[in-house]
Scaffold this active site. Structure first.
Site, PDB file in Angstrom:
ATOM      1  N   ARG A 124       0.664  -1.375  -0.634  1.00  0.00           N
ATOM      2  CA  ARG A 124      -0.109  -0.068  -0.103  1.00  0.00           C
ATOM      3  C   ARG A 124       0.894   1.576   0.163  1.00  0.00           C
ATOM      4  NH1 ARG A 124      -1.039   4.805   1.778  1.00  0.00           N
ATOM      5  NH2 ARG A 124       0.078   4.609   3.532  1.00  0.00           N
ATOM      6  N   ASP A 125       1.724   1.446   0.958  1.00  0.00           N
ATOM      7  CA  ASP A 125       2.284   3.037   1.202  1.00  0.00           C
ATOM      8  C   ASP A 125       3.552   2.284   0.272  1.00  0.00           C
ATOM      9  OD1 ASP A 125       2.921   4.936   2.418  1.00  0.00           O
ATOM     10  OD2 ASP A 125       3.965   4.366   3.750  1.00  0.00           O
ATOM     11  N   HIS A 146       6.023   4.373  12.483  1.00  0.00           N
ATOM     12  CA  HIS A 146       6.315   4.382  11.077  1.00  0.00           C
ATOM     13  C   HIS A 146       7.348   5.648  10.892  1.00  0.00           C
ATOM     14  CE1 HIS A 146       4.220   4.119   6.624  1.00  0.00           C
ATOM     15  NE2 HIS A 146       5.080   4.901   6.886  1.00  0.00           N
ATOM     16  N   HIS A 169      10.576   6.980   8.594  1.00  0.00           N
ATOM     17  CA  HIS A 169      11.327   6.984   7.376  1.00  0.00           C
ATOM     18  C   HIS A 169      12.850   6.285   7.359  1.00  0.00           C
ATOM     19  CE1 HIS A 169       7.208   7.952   4.343  1.00  0.00           C
ATOM     20  NE2 HIS A 169       6.981   6.828   5.232  1.00  0.00           N
ATOM     21  N   CYS A 187      10.412   8.808  -1.461  1.00  0.00           N
ATOM     22  CA  CYS A 187       9.923   9.221  -0.970  1.00  0.00           C
ATOM     23  C   CYS A 187       9.687  11.220  -1.421  1.00  0.00           C
ATOM     24  CB  CYS A 187      10.729  10.181   0.161  1.00  0.00           C
ATOM     25  SG  CYS A 187      10.476  11.712   0.663  1.00  0.00           S
ATOM     26  N   ASN A 237       9.637   4.783   3.736  1.00  0.00           N
ATOM     27  CA  ASN A 237       9.989   3.627   4.664  1.00  0.00           C
ATOM     28  C   ASN A 237      10.953   2.982   4.644  1.00  0.00           C
ATOM     29  OD1 ASN A 237       6.489   3.509   5.081  1.00  0.00           O
ATOM     30  ND2 ASN A 237       6.703   3.028   2.846  1.00  0.00           N
TER      31      ASN A 237
END
Lengths: 302, 302
Positions: A18-19, A209, A211, A242, A251
């Site tokens: 997803r992300d 979460h 990055h 990003c 991530n």
């Protein structure tokens, strides 16, 4: 420090499908299914599989229903879906998802640019969203983005984040994740925000979460482990990059997270070599070199 | 943890011109001079400038004397040189260096493959090397490589590292650096080795040299800061890569280290934007994309 007790287990949520894919050029429906199915064979127990958003807003997720129909669903895995609003929640619930997530940015400017609403306007929709999800037997997680900083506003005060959290918990959200949207977290910031959250809301289920946009991803994880956090998002191969800094990392890579945790003797249930294999697959599927050190270097001893 | 006191200042040694360039394709003498001079304008106070090795062994350093003659030496900067043996030390001293370093690998296999001697054979030459350097008014630092693991042997026992350290200190070396040659360190390993070293040798001057080959570089720095370590090596742009895993990262990038320390309120004397500028220069000089997140993403807020 040597007198810290680390968690014995960590629950990793794989967010690559997803992300990750939401921030890559679109790939085919079958490729998405292949990725989710391959992840399902690594031992990971939670996968953020899809988002149910308007296809004009995010064309990468236009085939969400079709992907979900084709996935070989493993009953031992909890699949979740991101929804932007009530309409998305209805689609996700109709597709059979019971774990839903909604993102609200702590920074007004970021929320405006991301979804064209103020943070207040996003928060105002939470009660009806929670009701709809709970009535259908599901759970709703609030992901607070820009929790450690905003690319437009800079620092985001801890109090501002806690205000978003309070509003979310009042609305009845079931759990919380802090998102370091553009990689501005560093260990002292992690310690500060997690500490303040624990003081205000000692029992909230909290995931993080991170990055790796400025290289601090695993340092932040380590600082969080020292605080007893045992719930982290990560994206296989660092899939996604990003969106605010082309060419930079997004991530943290799942295989880097697993490498660190495994070396610390912390159980994730994930097979590191299998996850590296999926990172290699992910590189093929998106057709670009992914930003993951463990993908390049492999486990410590070959 | 919030009750930890971090150092207020950290001394960064820039190793790009030596450790970095030694693992890149050779560049011109003028390019090396340009890099060292540019680094000298960032505020960094220590630079590992050169090594005095046999040109057949390391052609990248064949012009060491010429480079050093052309460098604009800043009296506020401590320049150091790596030497493999007495012959190298004599060349370095003759060139005017007073801070010398010698590397001994804690792993026999790595030492053999690196310099064709056992660890014992390398240690046996230390007393005469120390004498020669001290007689000339210089200092000798012992860099213990593979301190957290060996690509051939795997784990390197803490006791083995401490044995190398004891031998070095008995020989009279002035300071110590632990090198994570292939990026196998993780925070608990850092805590373990630094703790054991402090127990055995409470007063030794100890610096740490981390690689980011598996993404844990800054996590290791953070764990070391918690232990009060205030002396780190780093390479601008992450120059050098990893000779054991082509395409993988080597040394932690100086600008990533400075970004983390600056955000923690720890003084390094280094101007972050100036260091990012030198990382861009380093990319041009070696003609390849370097592996540094902060180089790609820039400071947190643009």
């Amino acid at each position: 420090m040597s007198d810290v007790t680390f968690p014995s287990r960590v629950s990793v949520r794989e967010v690559g499908p997803r992300d990750g894919l939401q921030n890559e050029d679109p790939i085919s429906t079958d490729a998405k299914v292949e990725l989710i199915d391959a992840l399902g064979r690594t031992g990971v127990r939670r996968i953020e599989a899809l988002s149910f958003v308007h296809p004009k807003a995010i064309p990468q997720m236009a085939d969400a229903d079709e992907v979900w129909e084709k996935v070989t669903r493993d009953p031992g895995i909890r699949y979740s879906a991101l929804v932007p609003n009530l309409r998305g929640a209805e689609r996700a619930l109709a597709a059979g998802f019971t774990e839903l997530e909604v993102v609200v940015s702590a920074s007004d400017t970021h929320n405006q640019r991301n979804i064209n609403r103020t943070t207040e306007e996003s928060l105002a929709q939470l009660p009806s969203l929670v009701s709809a999800v709970h009535e259908a037997g599901g759970t709703l997680q609030l992901i607070v983005s820009t929790a450690w900083g905003c690319p437009y506003e800079g620092d985001v005060p801890v109090d501002r984040v806690l205000w978003v959290v309070s509003r979310g918990l009042s609305a009845g959200v079931d759990s919380l994740v802090y998102g370091d949207t553009t990689g501005m977290a560093t260990p002292p910031r992690v310690t500060r925000l997690v500490g303040a959250t624990r003081s205000s809301h000692p029992d909230v289920a909290l995931g993080l979460h991170f990055h790796n946009t400025r290289g601090t991803g695993l340092a932040n994880v380590y600082a969080a482990l020292e605080l007893g956090i045992d719930d982290f998002d990560a994206s296989v191969g660092g899939l996604g990059g990003c969106p605010y800094a082309p060419g930079a990392s997004g991530n943290i890579a799942t295989e880097e997270l697993v490498y660190l945790l495994e070396d610390m003797g912390i159980d994730t249930g994930i097979d590191l070599r299998a996850m590296i294999g999926v990172a290699q697959l992910a590189e093929q599927l998106v057709g670009r070199k992914l930003d993951s050190q463990v993908l390049r270097a492999g486990p410590a001893v070959r």
